[in-house]
Design an enzyme around this catalytic site. Structure first.
Site, PDB file in Angstrom:
ATOM      1  N   ARG A 155      59.151  58.389  56.081  1.00  0.00           N
ATOM      2  CA  ARG A 155      59.051  58.034  57.507  1.00  0.00           C
ATOM      3  C   ARG A 155      60.379  58.187  58.235  1.00  0.00           C
ATOM      4  O   ARG A 155      60.411  58.201  59.474  1.00  0.00           O
ATOM      5  CB  ARG A 155      58.529  56.597  57.651  1.00  0.00           C
ATOM      6  N   ASN A 189      62.321  51.383  57.281  1.00  0.00           N
ATOM      7  CA  ASN A 189      61.473  52.486  56.842  1.00  0.00           C
ATOM      8  C   ASN A 189      61.404  53.639  57.824  1.00  0.00           C
ATOM      9  O   ASN A 189      60.809  54.671  57.517  1.00  0.00           O
ATOM     10  CB  ASN A 189      60.048  51.973  56.584  1.00  0.00           C
ATOM     11  N   TYR A 222     100.010  62.660  70.751  1.00  0.00           N
ATOM     12  CA  TYR A 222      99.449  62.653  69.406  1.00  0.00           C
ATOM     13  C   TYR A 222     100.581  62.390  68.412  1.00  0.00           C
ATOM     14  O   TYR A 222     101.552  63.165  68.343  1.00  0.00           O
ATOM     15  CB  TYR A 222      98.782  63.987  69.069  1.00  0.00           C
ATOM     16  N   ASN A 232     110.795  54.806  72.116  1.00  0.00           N
ATOM     17  CA  ASN A 232     109.943  55.111  73.264  1.00  0.00           C
ATOM     18  C   ASN A 232     109.518  56.578  73.169  1.00  0.00           C
ATOM     19  O   ASN A 232     110.356  57.480  73.143  1.00  0.00           O
ATOM     20  CB  ASN A 232     110.686  54.866  74.575  1.00  0.00           C
ATOM     21  N   ALA A 292     105.425  60.759  77.507  1.00  0.00           N
ATOM     22  CA  ALA A 292     104.099  61.336  77.715  1.00  0.00           C
ATOM     23  C   ALA A 292     104.040  62.769  77.219  1.00  0.00           C
ATOM     24  O   ALA A 292     104.979  63.548  77.386  1.00  0.00           O
ATOM     25  CB  ALA A 292     103.733  61.283  79.194  1.00  0.00           C
TER      26      ALA A 292
END
Length: 447
Positions: free
Chosen positions: A15, A226, A348, A359, A362
């Site tokens: 199912r 199920n 990243y 620090n 950006a």
């Protein structure tokens, strides 16, 4: 008394309409099978036997990822629950304690309920977990006689009076392992489905003079999965319970229904969690932190006083020390961010160590992958990384050093130095005007 868990997980789950074994479908970031194993693990079992069939290799891998000592027993034919339990016989050879039969698609039985069953086993030969069903439907019925469980009758085999009984069978049973396997040997398949029912051991045991009783639990604990719809419902039940527990533990959820927890999420009190935060497996957040909106955390540790987000992603191996800041659209992977360091915007940081109070400007990226190997970036204490810096690992920026904005850093920067690595700017007077006039003229000619 020593405990052995027998967890049945051999069903195909047709199912679910899936190629994946039913018990591997996930709730809160873990397979249903693991939820069942976690419940049983609270009893400190001496043995855990997983009965697998369809997709046995994948089921075994999932089981061993949670408990490397789990034993996998194969049920090559699905001939009923008694037949499934019988496949654990070889794994239990020489075991003299109690056996507890659980189900890999029944993930919500509480450890306290299982403890109550093991306590009842001290005075009864067989213990069955039952529940009062709001809608008994097609559940098997527990038929009591003189305060003893006399027999279990499957719905399709029950008469009208037996179907009127509301005390239903969960399928979970506890007995001495030797007794359980001996009773299973006597089970026959002369029933409407032609299967070997585990439930038949009650009638067989009572005929032999054994005692049997029922431990009752809330119906929600016995929920079996199920179908995809039931899986979604189970996820909703888990999340509702997890949110309620977090609020009770002193965690602020400003929009509880939008926060999703994993099965193992740990959140300290006085933590503020804003809307639309998702926790994958393996997250610990200490007290007094702030997780801002639309952040995604998985496999990470966040220390006291840290602020994460909004729109931040912490991936496995991210370690944030106290009073750190990971801001909007920042991704951290397999990196240690030391106390007081800040990675505020659009960056990243992967496979890196970031020193205290550093620090990170950006747009900074640690270029950690060369197509074959991952390499590490080390950023010292009090370092200042200028915006849009590419740090080509392996590379080290020393304590108190700086990088100029827009730099591509390929060599180590000694402590206290300023590294600038970019092409020198050259302004060509009037060139922009002349270039635009030329391009517009070409466009007018249809070029």
């Amino acid at each position: 008394m020593a405990i052995a868990l027998i967890i049945l997980g051999a069903g195909m789950g047709t199912r679910m309409n899936s190629d994946m074994p039913k018990v591997l479908h996930q709730i809160a970031g873990a397979p249903m099978l693991v939820h069942a194993m976690k419940s049983g693990a609270a009893l400190n079992p001496e043995k855990t036997v997983i009965v697998a069939g369809h997709g046995a290799e994948a089921v075994g891998k999932a089981a061993k990822s949670y408990d490397p000592d789990a034993v996998i027993a194969l049920q090559t034919e699905q001939l009923g629950t008694a037949h499934a339990v019988a496949q654990a016989r070889a794994a239990l050879e020489g075991f003299e304690g109690d056996a507890l039969v659980l189900y890999g698609d029944t993930p919500f039985i509480r450890a306290e309920t299982l403890a109550a069953m093991t306590a009842a086993r001290l005075t009864h030969d067989i213990v069955v977990l039952g529940f009062e069903a709001a809608d008994p439907g097609r559940y098997g019925r527990l038929i009591m006689q003189d305060d003893q469980l006399d027999r279990i009758v499957e719905f399709k085999d029950a008469d009208e009076d037996e179907r009127a009984v509301r005390l239903c069978n969960s399928g979970v049973v506890a007995a001495k392992a030797e007794t359980l396997l001996d009773l299973i040997d006597a089970v026959e398949n002369d029933n409407a489905a032609g299967e070997y029912y585990l439930t038949d051991i009650i009638g067989i045991g009572r005929a032999r003079g054994l005692t049997a009783t029922v431990v009752a639990c809330d119906e929600a604990e016995t929920l079996g999965i199920n179908s995809r719809a039931e899986l979604a419902g189970a996820e909703a039940l888990f999340q509702a319970a997890a949110r309620k527990a977090a609020l009770a533990d002193g965690v602020t959820l400003t929009a509880p229904d939008t926060v999703f927890f994993a099965h193992d999420t740990v959140i300290g009190r006085d933590t503020m969690i804003e809307p639309h935060v998702f926790f994958g497996p393996g997250v610990t957040v200490e007290s007094g932190t702030t997780i801002r909106a639309f952040s995604h955390l998985e496999g990470c540790h966040v220390s006291r006083g840290a602020v994460v987000g909004p729109y931040a992603r912490l991936r496995p191996g991210a370690e944030l020390a106290e009073n750190t800041k990971v801001g909007n659209f920042v991704e951290i992977k397999n990196a240690q961010i030391a106390e007081g360091a800040k990675v505020n915007h659009l960056s990243y940081i992967g496979d890196a160590d970031v020193g205290e109070r550093a620090n990170i400007g950006a747009g900074t990226i640690t270029c950690n992958y060369d197509g074959v190997f991952k390499h590490k970036t080390i950023i010292g204490a009090d370092a200042f990384i200028g915006s849009n810096t590419m740090l080509v690992a392996p590379v080290t920026v020393g304590d108190g050093a700086m990088t100029g904005s827009g730099s591509v850093i390929t060599r180590d920067v000694p402590p206290g130095d300023l590294a600038v690595a970019r092409a020198r700017q050259d302004n060509k007077a009037g060139f922009a005007v002349r270039l635009f006039e030329k391009l517009k003229a070409r466009k007018a000619k249809g070029e």
